[in-house]
Design an enzyme around this catalytic site. Structure first.
Site, mmCIF file in Angstrom:
data_model
loop_
_atom_site.group_PDB
_atom_site.id
_atom_site.type_symbol
_atom_site.label_atom_id
_atom_site.label_comp_id
_atom_site.label_asym_id
_atom_site.label_seq_id
_atom_site.Cartn_x
_atom_site.Cartn_y
_atom_site.Cartn_z
ATOM 1 N N GLU A 114 0.869 -1.198 0.000
ATOM 2 C CA GLU A 114 0.000 0.000 0.000
ATOM 3 C C GLU A 114 0.896 1.235 0.000
ATOM 4 O O GLU A 114 2.120 1.122 0.193
ATOM 5 C CB GLU A 114 -0.966 -0.010 1.189
ATOM 6 C CG GLU A 114 -2.150 -0.952 0.979
ATOM 7 C CD GLU A 114 -3.190 -0.919 2.091
ATOM 8 O OE1 GLU A 114 -3.235 0.056 2.855
ATOM 9 O OE2 GLU A 114 -3.954 -1.898 2.199
ATOM 10 N N HIS A 228 -7.578 11.360 0.496
ATOM 11 C CA HIS A 228 -7.260 10.093 -0.177
ATOM 12 C C HIS A 228 -7.466 10.302 -1.670
ATOM 13 O O HIS A 228 -8.472 10.885 -2.083
ATOM 14 C CB HIS A 228 -8.201 8.998 0.351
ATOM 15 C CG HIS A 228 -7.763 7.609 0.012
ATOM 16 N ND1 HIS A 228 -7.761 7.131 -1.270
ATOM 17 C CD2 HIS A 228 -7.307 6.595 0.789
ATOM 18 C CE1 HIS A 228 -7.327 5.874 -1.266
ATOM 19 N NE2 HIS A 228 -7.034 5.525 -0.019
ATOM 20 N N ARG A 274 0.182 9.268 0.126
ATOM 21 C CA ARG A 274 -1.103 9.821 -0.342
ATOM 22 C C ARG A 274 -1.076 11.301 -0.677
ATOM 23 O O ARG A 274 -1.727 11.729 -1.615
ATOM 24 C CB ARG A 274 -2.175 9.603 0.731
ATOM 25 C CG ARG A 274 -2.700 8.239 0.678
ATOM 26 C CD ARG A 274 -3.751 7.977 1.703
ATOM 27 N NE ARG A 274 -3.774 6.548 1.845
ATOM 28 C CZ ARG A 274 -4.192 5.901 2.909
ATOM 29 N NH1 ARG A 274 -4.650 6.562 3.946
ATOM 30 N NH2 ARG A 274 -4.169 4.606 2.941
ATOM 31 N N HIS A 333 -10.087 12.191 4.040
ATOM 32 C CA HIS A 333 -10.016 10.801 4.509
ATOM 33 C C HIS A 333 -9.626 10.672 5.979
ATOM 34 O O HIS A 333 -10.189 9.852 6.689
ATOM 35 C CB HIS A 333 -9.011 10.062 3.630
ATOM 36 C CG HIS A 333 -8.868 8.601 3.931
ATOM 37 N ND1 HIS A 333 -9.911 7.710 3.819
ATOM 38 C CD2 HIS A 333 -7.800 7.869 4.349
ATOM 39 C CE1 HIS A 333 -9.495 6.487 4.137
ATOM 40 N NE2 HIS A 333 -8.229 6.560 4.477
ATOM 41 N N ARG A 368 -0.400 10.579 7.127
ATOM 42 C CA ARG A 368 -0.345 9.179 7.594
ATOM 43 C C ARG A 368 0.000 8.209 6.467
ATOM 44 O O ARG A 368 -0.543 8.307 5.366
ATOM 45 C CB ARG A 368 -1.698 8.788 8.200
ATOM 46 C CG ARG A 368 -1.766 7.323 8.578
ATOM 47 C CD ARG A 368 -2.995 7.000 9.382
ATOM 48 N NE ARG A 368 -4.239 7.119 8.669
ATOM 49 C CZ ARG A 368 -4.686 6.255 7.763
ATOM 50 N NH1 ARG A 368 -3.949 5.192 7.427
ATOM 51 N NH2 ARG A 368 -5.855 6.449 7.185
HETATM 52 C C1 SIN Z 1 -7.071 2.354 1.780
HETATM 53 O O1 SIN Z 1 -7.445 1.193 1.820
HETATM 54 O O2 SIN Z 1 -6.630 2.892 0.758
HETATM 55 C C2 SIN Z 1 -7.170 3.176 3.027
HETATM 56 C C3 SIN Z 1 -6.451 2.532 4.120
HETATM 57 C C4 SIN Z 1 -5.947 3.541 5.094
HETATM 58 O O3 SIN Z 1 -6.623 4.533 5.334
HETATM 59 O O4 SIN Z 1 -4.828 3.389 5.569
#
Ligand code: SIN
Length: 513
Positions: A114, A228, A274, A333, A368
């Site tokens: 991620e 996000h 992000r 987000h 974050r």
């Molecule tokens: C996501 O799944 O993109 C969001 C997860 C998060 O907020 O860390």
């Protein structure tokens, strides 16, 4: 006025609240209050998972470095190191309790990529339903005798002799109830719904933040709001989030002509932190490079099996997954700031604790990293609970709050959301922030003094939203630099060309009232 006496009152019902309730109720009498049904939280909606240096080739020091880099080095390093170092133990504890995370075909725990992470280290459950699986699991471990008072909205803290002694709330029938407690825990989440669009649950209106502020507890880093990059938005309607885990499986951000938007923009490209991805998409949208941003998912086999929640959202939005493209756009987000706390969850107000997104432990810095929010929720619910269990017993003197009748002039939720996205959104300037502060103040409310007002539940929510909007806008005006989730194009890190384009296109309309 009815009074309920307990050792600890927990406000909220997300992962941090539930985990704290499980731990605290081993030794204390606990009551949990939530203004909606218990599932109404961002934790329940979370698609992304829990990051942990779980692989034998991974190392928590690398996880720490990634979190600091994503957080633009604004983090509390000691706490971020604790979070990363403990992450494997945190996951192991959950598994010992019976939580089941997704496994691969060989029976090994699946670890996904991620945003911001330099290694595959994110554990999921139910594919993209980690939040639902985890909150439901933790709730199932809560002793049946712990009451969860649903549809009970907390209005304010009760502070006597400089100590928090509980809260007062209105229940589903509108009756006022005093919850007298030696320790009060705010686990009310962030404030996503002061913006539109947002990935947040509609119940997330910043209540705990405003309540803490009115009671005199310190808040910090309120200017750092994470947007996000990939909300599923079609014809202006927000259907939900498209998890970063989709890009972790190879999806790419493209424009309508198939041109990649993140290629060459960051070493991690589509999996950059992000704030970087969001700014690039915003830029592409504003400069006309992308009339519509899409996630190209054509390379992901069996998409619906991997991502059942997202597949369902696409179906609701009438998007045919066989087309290989999902329309996306950024939205609010996560709040990196919040009620100032330390390792123990203690706030500056004796007797008051905060955990989860409502708290600011400093572990997220200015932005974050992915999948550190559920991790933070569990980690600090545990440290706080241990602290409360061990602390010295102090007698509590509760007073019945002196409620003041009030007629407030308040904006609609929509007006607040629009004003915030336009002026205190992905990019900000001194002019836009000044407009936002002035707008918030124009309603004539002294935000620090607006406690114990006998207003309706809806008025209380709008008051809280306006208070938090004002706190974010004022903090953002004071921070004269660009960092993570706070981009001041008048104090840029970006090129002059980009700055120029943004300034000329700056939105200068504020909803009048
Ligand atoms: C996501 O799944 O993109 C969001 C997860 C998060 O907020 O860390």
């Amino acid at each position: 006025m009815k009074t309920i006496k307990t050792d600890v009152v927990i406000v909220g019902s997300g992962l941090a609240a539930l985990y704290a309730a499980v731990k605290l109720s081993e030794k204390k009498k606990v009551v949990l209050l939530t203004k909606d049904k218990w599932q109404a939280s961002n934790s329940f909606l979370a698609q992304g998972g829990i990051a942990a240096a779980y692989d034998k080739d991974d190392d928590w020091h690398v996880q720490l470095e990634d979190a600091l880099r994503a957080g633009r080095y604004h983090n509390n390093i000691q706490e971020t190191a604790y979070l990363a170092k403990e992450s494997k133990h945190t996951v192991d504890t959950l598994m010992q309790m019976g939580m089941v995370f997704d496994h691969d075909e060989d029976g090994r725990i699946s670890l996904a990529r991620e945003g911001g992470h330099s290694a595959a280290r994110v554990l999921h459950a139910g594919g993209d339903a980690t939040g639902r699986e985890l909150t439901t699991f933790v709730k199932s471990r809560l002793n049946w005798h712990v009451p969860i008072d649903e549809y009970t909205q907390v209005f304010d803290l009760i502070v006597t002799n400089g100590r928090c002694a509980g809260v007062w709330a209105k229940n589903k029938n509108g009756e006022t109830i005093v919850y007298e407690a030696r320790d009060t825990v705010l686990a009310t989440g962030g404030c996503g719904h002061i913006y539109a669009p947002t990935s947040a649950h509609p119940a997330v209106t910043g209540d705990g933040l405003a309540i803490a502020y009115r009671a005199g507890a310190a808040l910090k880093d309120m200017e750092f709001v994470q947007f996000h990059p990939t909300l599923l938005i079609k014809n202006g309607k927000v259907y939900g989030l498209v998890s970063e885990a989709v890009r972790g499986e190879g999806a790419r951000l493209i424009n309508e002509d198939g041109r990649r938007l993140l290629a060459g923009k960051h070493p991690l490209e589509d999996l950059a932190p992000r704030d970087v991805v969001t700014r690039e998409l915003f830029k592409a949208q504003r400069t006309g490079l992308a009339k519509q941003v899409y996630l190209d998912i054509s390379m992901i086999d069996r998409f619906s099996e991997h991502f059942p929640t997202i597949a369902r959202l696409c179906e609701e939005a009438g998007i045919d997954l066989d087309g290989g493209r999902i329309p996306v756009s950024p939205g609010a987000h996560f709040l990196m700031g919040g009620i100032a706390t330390g390792h123990s969850g203690r706030t500056t107000l004796p007797g008051l604790y905060a955990i989860g997104e409502a708290a600011c432990t400093g572990v997220h810095g200015a932005n974050r990293i992915a999948s550190h929010s559920l991790l933070e929720a569990i980690t600090y619910a545990a440290t706080m609970s241990q602290n409360i269990i061990q602390e010295e017993k102090i007698p509590v003197h509760t007073a019945v709050p002196d409620l003041r009748p009030a007629t407030l002039r308040l904006p609609s939720k929509k007006a607040i959301q629009r004003m915030m996205f336009q002026n205190v959104g992905i990019v900000r300037t001194e002019a836009s922030l000044t407009r936002a502060v002035d707008w918030c103040q124009s309603w004539g409310i002294d935000f620090g003094e607006a406690g114990n007002l006998d207003v309706t539940k809806d008025e209380a929510e709008r008051l809280n939203m306006l208070t938090v909007a004002w706190l974010i806008a004022s903090s953002a005006l004071e921070r004269t630099e660009s960092r993570g989730g706070h981009t001041r194009i008048d104090f840029p890190e970006e090129t002059d060309e980009w700055r120029q384009k943004c300034i000329t296109r700056e939105v200068n309309h504020v909803e009048s009232h």
